[in-house]
Design a protein around this motif. Structure first.
Motif, PDB file in Angstrom:
ATOM      1  N   HIS A 218      24.965  65.410  23.586  1.00 39.76           N
ATOM      2  CA  HIS A 218      24.516  64.146  23.880  1.00 39.76           C
ATOM      3  C   HIS A 218      25.766  63.210  23.975  1.00 39.76           C
ATOM      4  N   ILE A 219      26.426  62.842  25.292  1.00 38.18           N
ATOM      5  CA  ILE A 219      27.629  62.145  25.127  1.00 38.18           C
ATOM      6  C   ILE A 219      27.328  60.670  24.799  1.00 38.18           C
ATOM      7  N   THR A 220      28.506  59.919  24.311  1.00 40.57           N
ATOM      8  CA  THR A 220      28.254  58.589  24.295  1.00 40.57           C
ATOM      9  C   THR A 220      29.745  58.096  24.790  1.00 40.57           C
ATOM     10  N   LEU A 221      29.851  56.959  25.553  1.00 38.57           N
ATOM     11  CA  LEU A 221      31.021  56.522  26.330  1.00 38.57           C
ATOM     12  C   LEU A 221      31.575  55.069  25.410  1.00 38.57           C
ATOM     13  N   ASN A 222      32.673  55.395  25.411  1.00 37.32           N
ATOM     14  CA  ASN A 222      33.526  54.309  24.813  1.00 37.32           C
ATOM     15  C   ASN A 222      34.599  54.092  25.861  1.00 37.32           C
ATOM     16  N   CYS A 223      34.357  52.759  26.316  1.00 38.21           N
ATOM     17  CA  CYS A 223      35.410  52.313  27.491  1.00 38.21           C
ATOM     18  C   CYS A 223      36.640  51.825  27.098  1.00 38.21           C
ATOM     19  N   LEU A 224      36.684  51.544  25.820  1.00 37.69           N
ATOM     20  CA  LEU A 224      37.764  50.570  25.020  1.00 37.69           C
ATOM     21  C   LEU A 224      38.817  51.949  24.285  1.00 37.69           C
ATOM     22  N   GLN A 225      38.090  53.141  24.238  1.00 37.38           N
ATOM     23  CA  GLN A 225      38.932  54.054  23.530  1.00 37.38           C
ATOM     24  C   GLN A 225      40.085  54.495  24.042  1.00 37.38           C
ATOM     25  N   GLY A 226      41.353  54.431  23.441  1.00 39.14           N
ATOM     26  CA  GLY A 226      42.696  54.665  23.965  1.00 39.14           C
ATOM     27  C   GLY A 226      43.363  53.559  24.472  1.00 39.14           C
ATOM     28  N   LEU A 227      42.672  52.401  24.437  1.00 34.92           N
ATOM     29  CA  LEU A 227      43.230  51.202  25.338  1.00 34.92           C
ATOM     30  C   LEU A 227      43.861  50.206  24.308  1.00 34.92           C
ATOM     31  N   PRO A 228      44.881  49.508  24.537  1.00 31.60           N
ATOM     32  CA  PRO A 228      45.472  48.847  23.507  1.00 31.60           C
ATOM     33  C   PRO A 228      44.836  47.526  23.323  1.00 31.60           C
ATOM     34  N   PRO A 229      44.873  46.825  22.026  1.00 32.74           N
ATOM     35  CA  PRO A 229      44.055  45.869  21.566  1.00 32.74           C
ATOM     36  C   PRO A 229      43.923  44.763  22.762  1.00 32.74           C
ATOM     37  N   LEU A 230      42.705  44.165  23.162  1.00 27.50           N
ATOM     38  CA  LEU A 230      42.688  43.198  24.082  1.00 27.50           C
ATOM     39  C   LEU A 230      43.352  42.015  23.451  1.00 27.50           C
ATOM     40  N   PRO A 231      44.328  41.130  24.397  1.00 31.33           N
ATOM     41  CA  PRO A 231      44.827  40.042  23.815  1.00 31.33           C
ATOM     42  C   PRO A 231      43.737  38.774  23.757  1.00 31.33           C
ATOM     43  N   GLN A 232      44.342  37.897  23.093  1.00 27.40           N
ATOM     44  CA  GLN A 232      43.543  36.412  22.895  1.00 27.40           C
ATOM     45  C   GLN A 232      43.435  35.787  24.205  1.00 27.40           C
ATOM     46  N   THR A 233      42.066  35.630  24.580  1.00 28.89           N
ATOM     47  CA  THR A 233      41.927  34.898  25.794  1.00 28.89           C
ATOM     48  C   THR A 233      41.426  33.491  25.691  1.00 28.89           C
ATOM     49  N   ARG A 234      41.753  32.748  26.542  1.00 31.13           N
ATOM     50  CA  ARG A 234      41.404  31.363  26.681  1.00 31.13           C
ATOM     51  C   ARG A 234      40.493  30.899  27.723  1.00 31.13           C
ATOM     52  N   ILE A 235      39.216  30.300  27.528  1.00 32.36           N
ATOM     53  CA  ILE A 235      38.419  29.983  28.473  1.00 32.36           C
ATOM     54  C   ILE A 235      38.047  28.448  28.518  1.00 32.36           C
ATOM     55  N   CYS A 236      38.192  28.067  29.759  1.00 36.27           N
ATOM     56  CA  CYS A 236      37.879  26.638  30.140  1.00 36.27           C
ATOM     57  C   CYS A 236      37.012  26.725  31.131  1.00 36.27           C
ATOM     58  N   ARG A 237      36.534  25.322  31.714  1.00 39.34           N
ATOM     59  CA  ARG A 237      35.670  25.202  32.873  1.00 39.34           C
ATOM     60  C   ARG A 237      36.239  24.075  33.721  1.00 39.34           C
ATOM     61  N   ASP A 238      35.854  24.026  34.852  1.00 41.46           N
ATOM     62  CA  ASP A 238      36.165  23.237  35.988  1.00 41.46           C
ATOM     63  C   ASP A 238      35.049  23.141  36.896  1.00 41.46           C
ATOM     64  N   LEU A 239      34.865  21.820  37.440  1.00 41.68           N
ATOM     65  CA  LEU A 239      33.589  21.389  38.116  1.00 41.68           C
ATOM     66  C   LEU A 239      34.120  21.594  39.463  1.00 41.68           C
TER      67      LEU A 239
END
Length: 447
Positions: free
Chosen positions: A59-80
């Motif tokens: 029974h398989i499980t899927l890890n989409c992040l396996q083998g990828l480098p760590p995600l960078p720190q993101t910045r989220i803002c909003r605009d109207l």
């Protein structure tokens, strides 16, 4: 135990491994059991032959992040981005610049993903996409925000939203100008005496239209709105139950804020509604489009523009400028007579019906101006159907070196005209690569 609770060995796969095995199973499909094996793998995560008596291998499980480098720190803002609202008032705290001749480009004809009320042929009140309701641009606030008059009794299920010149003249001559004369008698000498006169005065030496405006002071807008809607109600049954739709347009980066902070959200809202009397609005009649901006420090987004063709198979050719113009002329004919002589498929298209309806209500000079505006938008396209005099879209297999086929090794398919401005960009079907220069089709017959 039965699916999905049976006990099997677990195997964790990366996204690359999952897609690779799925492609392998897909290529092995020969009968129903092998097709079921593919479906069980991609949808249920089970590996093993469905017809076998033995339990699944794993029974398989899927890890989409396996083998990828760590995600960078993101910045989220909003605009109207914008706000859309409905009212029977003109709730502004600054002057409204009213057009004598409404500019076609300011009509709401594109889907803004909002709905409003209209009336069907039986007179029942219904909710429909806002851009399908006939509307007339009334004016602008601060050269940016647009006010439109919506006429819900003119709604038609076929989606035609264009106003006739007769109706536009009727609105100006018997509703708008009398309203301005009544509320602002001191402006009587500034408003053209009729729609025809306004049209003639708006003509420039080059034959184009200059859309002149009359500024209405904010303290007279309440009276203007009430009297104008009353005159529309009395003028014609099709003008009854009219209302105003307001489109507040933001400026890029003008209302950027942190959505987690109440005071920043409030400041952004106040900036967007700076010239609106918010105390006289019904919040349930307004929608605000809020955009999310996601960024990473020291990184700049560069968009890759690639003509992705939405087909499983296609053949394309990079146009010359003359060929690109030919396709534009077929899709947007230069006259009603030329349009009526068009080939198959054209008359069945909704856009074509709307275009013919518009072309039949304007003179030749205005149609030239409209086609110039359409050509500017057409030139932004990556591709268009390869048209001909007798049909909208060709499909016959092509053999000349100018034509490429996707995917490789196939023959025929929808004929695609690539914009000459995109000649250096890669063409794909998302899943298939572009043919090399020496991959030519030679066996099929060219039309």
């Amino acid at each position: 135990m039965q699916y999905p609770d049976e006990i099997n060995d677990l195997a964790q796969l990366t996204m690359e491994q999952f897609v690779g095995h799925a492609q392998h199973l897909f290529k092995q499909i020969e009968d129903l059991p092998s097709e079921v094996d593919f479906i069980r793998f991609v949808l249920a995560g089970r590996v093993g032959q469905q017809a076998a008596d033995e339990p699944d291998q794993c029974h398989i499980t899927l890890n989409c992040l396996q083998g990828l480098p760590p995600l960078p720190q993101t910045r989220i803002c909003r605009d109207l981005d914008s706000a859309i609202g409905i009212s029977r008032t003109l709730p502004y705290t600054t002057a409204l610049a009213i057009w004598s001749i409404p500019p076609f480009r300011e009509m709401l004809t594109k889907d803004n993903h909002a709905q409003s009320h209209a009336y069907n042929a039986q007179g029942d009140k219904i909710l429909v996409p806002m851009h399908k309701i006939p509307n007339v641009p009334l004016g602008k606030v601060q050269h940016r925000h647009v006010v439109r008059i919506f006429l819900p009794r003119l709604y038609s299920a076929d989606g035609v939203v264009l106003m006739s010149q007769e109706d536009l003249a009727l609105i100006y001559d018997h509703c708008l100008r009398p309203t301005l004369s009544e509320v602002l008698p001191e402006f009587a000498d500034r408003a053209p005496t009729s729609y025809t006169a306004a049209y003639m005065q708006s003509k420039t030496r080059a034959g184009r239209l200059a859309f002149n405006t009359i500024d209405i002071p904010w303290n007279r807008l309440e009276e203007v709105a009430a009297i104008l809607l009353a005159k529309l109600q009395e003028q014609k049954p099709a003008f009854r139950d009219a209302y105003f739709v307001h489109e507040l347009r933001g400026t890029k980066g003008g209302t950027i804020h942190d959505g987690e902070k109440d005071w920043e959200r409030q400041m952004a809202f106040e900036d967007m509604f700076e010239h609106v009397d918010v105390d006289n609005l019904n919040p349930r009649e307004w929608l605000v489009d809020v955009a999310l901006a996601i960024g990473v420090d020291e990184h700049v987004v560069t968009w890759r523009e690639t003509p992705h063709l939405p087909f499983d198979q296609a053949q394309y050719c990079v146009c010359t400028p003359d060929q690109w113009k030919m396709h534009f002329d077929c899709i947007f004919p230069s006259s009603v007579q030329e349009a009526r002589a068009g080939g198959q498929n054209f008359p069945s298209c909704s856009y074509y019906k709307s275009y013919i309806a518009l072309a039949g209500t304007v003179n030749n000079a205005d149609l030239v101006e409209i086609r110039c505006a359409l050509r500017k938008e057409f030139d932004k396209l990556a591709w268009a159907p390869w048209t001909s005099a007798d049909r909208m879209w060709g499909t016959g297999a092509k053999t000349s070196r100018a034509w490429k086929v996707l995917p490789r090794g196939k023959k025929g398919g929808p004929m695609i005209a690539i914009n000459p401005r995109r000649q250096n960009q890669r063409v794909s079907l998302r899943a298939f690569d572009q043919p090399d220069e020496d991959d030519d089709v030679t066996d099929a017959e060219e039309e």
